[in-house]
Scaffold this motif. Structure first.
Motif, PDB file in Angstrom:
ATOM      1  N   ALA A  70      -0.889  -9.777 -20.577  1.00 22.83           N
ATOM      2  CA  ALA A  70      -0.763  -9.682 -19.120  1.00 22.83           C
ATOM      3  C   ALA A  70       0.456 -10.453 -18.639  1.00 22.83           C
ATOM      4  O   ALA A  70       1.149 -10.023 -17.708  1.00 22.83           O
ATOM      5  CB  ALA A  70      -2.029 -10.219 -18.462  1.00 22.83           C
ATOM      6  N   ARG A  71       0.733 -11.585 -19.279  1.00 22.03           N
ATOM      7  CA  ARG A  71       1.904 -12.387 -18.903  1.00 22.03           C
ATOM      8  C   ARG A  71       3.187 -11.596 -19.096  1.00 22.03           C
ATOM      9  O   ARG A  71       4.148 -11.738 -18.328  1.00 22.03           O
ATOM     10  CB  ARG A  71       1.945 -13.668 -19.759  1.00 22.03           C
ATOM     11  CG  ARG A  71       3.145 -14.575 -19.493  1.00 22.03           C
ATOM     12  CD  ARG A  71       2.995 -15.246 -18.154  1.00 22.03           C
ATOM     13  NE  ARG A  71       4.060 -16.203 -17.917  1.00 22.03           N
ATOM     14  CZ  ARG A  71       5.207 -15.908 -17.313  1.00 22.03           C
ATOM     15  NH1 ARG A  71       5.445 -14.663 -16.909  1.00 22.03           N
ATOM     16  NH2 ARG A  71       6.122 -16.842 -17.112  1.00 22.03           N
ATOM     17  N   LEU A  72       3.202 -10.738 -20.109  1.00 24.77           N
ATOM     18  CA  LEU A  72       4.391  -9.949 -20.415  1.00 24.77           C
ATOM     19  C   LEU A  72       4.384  -8.581 -19.740  1.00 24.77           C
ATOM     20  O   LEU A  72       5.365  -7.853 -19.812  1.00 24.77           O
ATOM     21  CB  LEU A  72       4.509  -9.760 -21.931  1.00 24.77           C
ATOM     22  CG  LEU A  72       4.724 -11.042 -22.740  1.00 24.77           C
ATOM     23  CD1 LEU A  72       4.640 -10.743 -24.239  1.00 24.77           C
ATOM     24  CD2 LEU A  72       6.060 -11.680 -22.402  1.00 24.77           C
ATOM     25  N   GLY A  73       3.267  -8.237 -19.103  1.00 27.95           N
ATOM     26  CA  GLY A  73       3.159  -6.913 -18.496  1.00 27.95           C
ATOM     27  C   GLY A  73       2.957  -5.821 -19.514  1.00 27.95           C
ATOM     28  O   GLY A  73       3.288  -4.655 -19.270  1.00 27.95           O
ATOM     29  N   TRP A  74       2.399  -6.175 -20.678  1.00 22.23           N
ATOM     30  CA  TRP A  74       2.148  -5.210 -21.743  1.00 22.23           C
ATOM     31  C   TRP A  74       0.672  -4.857 -21.798  1.00 22.23           C
ATOM     32  O   TRP A  74      -0.186  -5.614 -21.334  1.00 22.23           O
ATOM     33  CB  TRP A  74       2.536  -5.781 -23.112  1.00 22.23           C
ATOM     34  CG  TRP A  74       3.973  -6.110 -23.292  1.00 22.23           C
ATOM     35  CD1 TRP A  74       5.010  -5.841 -22.454  1.00 22.23           C
ATOM     36  CD2 TRP A  74       4.535  -6.810 -24.416  1.00 22.23           C
ATOM     37  NE1 TRP A  74       6.187  -6.302 -22.974  1.00 22.23           N
ATOM     38  CE2 TRP A  74       5.931  -6.908 -24.178  1.00 22.23           C
ATOM     39  CE3 TRP A  74       4.012  -7.350 -25.584  1.00 22.23           C
ATOM     40  CZ2 TRP A  74       6.792  -7.533 -25.072  1.00 22.23           C
ATOM     41  CZ3 TRP A  74       4.869  -7.972 -26.480  1.00 22.23           C
ATOM     42  CH2 TRP A  74       6.251  -8.048 -26.226  1.00 22.23           C
ATOM     43  N   LYS A  75       0.361  -3.732 -22.426  1.00 19.26           N
ATOM     44  CA  LYS A  75      -1.009  -3.415 -22.786  1.00 19.26           C
ATOM     45  C   LYS A  75      -1.387  -4.254 -24.005  1.00 19.26           C
ATOM     46  O   LYS A  75      -0.531  -4.611 -24.815  1.00 19.26           O
ATOM     47  CB  LYS A  75      -1.158  -1.934 -23.107  1.00 19.26           C
ATOM     48  CG  LYS A  75      -0.956  -1.016 -21.902  1.00 19.26           C
ATOM     49  CD  LYS A  75      -1.172   0.437 -22.282  1.00 19.26           C
ATOM     50  CE  LYS A  75      -1.001   1.346 -21.069  1.00 19.26           C
ATOM     51  NZ  LYS A  75      -1.194   2.773 -21.412  1.00 19.26           N
ATOM     52  N   VAL A  76      -2.659  -4.559 -24.129  1.00 17.59           N
ATOM     53  CA  VAL A  76      -3.115  -5.378 -25.254  1.00 17.59           C
ATOM     54  C   VAL A  76      -2.815  -4.689 -26.582  1.00 17.59           C
ATOM     55  O   VAL A  76      -2.467  -5.347 -27.576  1.00 17.59           O
ATOM     56  CB  VAL A  76      -4.620  -5.687 -25.130  1.00 17.59           C
ATOM     57  CG1 VAL A  76      -5.130  -6.435 -26.368  1.00 17.59           C
ATOM     58  CG2 VAL A  76      -4.898  -6.505 -23.879  1.00 17.59           C
ATOM     59  N   THR A  77      -2.912  -3.365 -26.617  1.00 16.47           N
ATOM     60  CA  THR A  77      -2.613  -2.650 -27.861  1.00 16.47           C
ATOM     61  C   THR A  77      -1.155  -2.844 -28.276  1.00 16.47           C
ATOM     62  O   THR A  77      -0.855  -3.016 -29.459  1.00 16.47           O
ATOM     63  CB  THR A  77      -2.904  -1.153 -27.702  1.00 16.47           C
ATOM     64  OG1 THR A  77      -2.242  -0.655 -26.518  1.00 16.47           O
ATOM     65  CG2 THR A  77      -4.398  -0.909 -27.587  1.00 16.47           C
ATOM     66  N   LYS A  78      -0.258  -2.829 -27.295  1.00 16.25           N
ATOM     67  CA  LYS A  78       1.155  -3.066 -27.591  1.00 16.25           C
ATOM     68  C   LYS A  78       1.359  -4.492 -28.076  1.00 16.25           C
ATOM     69  O   LYS A  78       2.082  -4.730 -29.065  1.00 16.25           O
ATOM     70  CB  LYS A  78       2.000  -2.812 -26.347  1.00 16.25           C
ATOM     71  CG  LYS A  78       3.473  -3.178 -26.514  1.00 16.25           C
ATOM     72  CD  LYS A  78       4.268  -2.925 -25.236  1.00 16.25           C
ATOM     73  CE  LYS A  78       5.731  -3.342 -25.396  1.00 16.25           C
ATOM     74  NZ  LYS A  78       6.523  -3.081 -24.172  1.00 16.25           N
TER      75      LYS A  78
END
Length: 247
Positions: free
Chosen positions: A167-175
């Motif tokens: 979330a900090r990076l604005g990514w999906k957890v899968t990514k």
């Protein structure tokens, strides 16, 4: 030659006549953490040298100098001589990671040379020794180490969960997990221990070991926090270049 442990600003001087104990109880009481051994590490003088020993049964410790030129992984039962002027020790017990400094008066050796950290201006890749990281991989490591880089004085911090770091990076957890797999595999292939739980299997505490490795080799420093300021919706602005879909 004397030895002093500096933990959270409090100093503990080792006595040549007996071991200095470090753990849940002892001379240096780290924390009332049930995952931490009562007696985990010891500093003792023997044969004209001071030694750091792991007297625990399950936990490991990462030991490195301040320049990131020396790193040792201390397994249960192992010990290393305290031959450099200042060393930092990292270890993880349960969800919490700790660190403290060891200061040695009149050490047997002094560190020389330059840090093995460089960045290619053309590609943005960061290289430590023979290991290169893409901008996304570097961002992942910075996100995991952020609590340690922002806290100022050393002592105690917790590594964020994969969901929080993603979330900090604005990514999906899968990514995030896919890139974490790639980073851990790359570092393990370069010879760093503690990232594999067995043949073809990544260790369950790999995030803690990765952060310890990154901090001890100075792969990430406080200056790298600026990289997180450029993160928007999973895209990184690094050195004025937009990095998207890097592996």
């Amino acid at each position: 030659m004397g030895v002093t442990v500096d933990f959270c600003g409090e100093q503990f001087v080792a006595d040549p006549a007996r071991p200095l104990t470090i753990g849940r109880v002892g001379d240096v009481e780290i924390d009332d953490n049930p995952y931490l051994h009562r007696n985990f590490l010891q500093i003792v003088e023997e044969g004209g040298l001071w030694w750091l020993s792991n007297v625990g049964t399950t936990l490991t410790a990462t030991v490195a100098d301040k320049k990131g030129l020396f790193q040792a992984w201390l397994n249960p039962g192992a010990r290393i001589p305290l031959a450099l002027e200042r060393l930092t020790v990292w270890f993880t017990a349960g969800p919490t990671t700790y660190d403290f400094d060891i200061v040695v008066d009149s050490p047997a050796f002094t560190s020389t040379g330059t840090e093995e950290l460089a960045e290619d201006d053309a590609t943005g890749e960061t290289t430590v020794g023979r290991v290169s990281f893409t901008p996304d991989q570097k961002l992942l490591i910075v996100a995991l180490a952020e609590p340690f880089l922002r806290r100022g004085q050393g002592g105690v911090a917790q590594i964020p969960s994969s969901a929080d770091a993603a979330a900090r990076l604005g990514w999906k957890v899968t990514k995030f997990n896919r890139k974490l797999d790639n980073v851990c595999q790359k570092v393990a292939d370069a010879g760093t221990r503690g990232l594999h739980g067995g043949p073809g299997k990544l260790a369950s505490n790999r995030k803690a070991r990765l952060v310890e490795h990154a901090l001890s080799t100075r792969l990430v420093t406080e200056a790298d926090l600026a990289l997180l300021d450029g993160v928007t919706d999973g895209e990184a602005i690094a050195h004025g270049t937009e990095i998207v879909n890097s592996k």
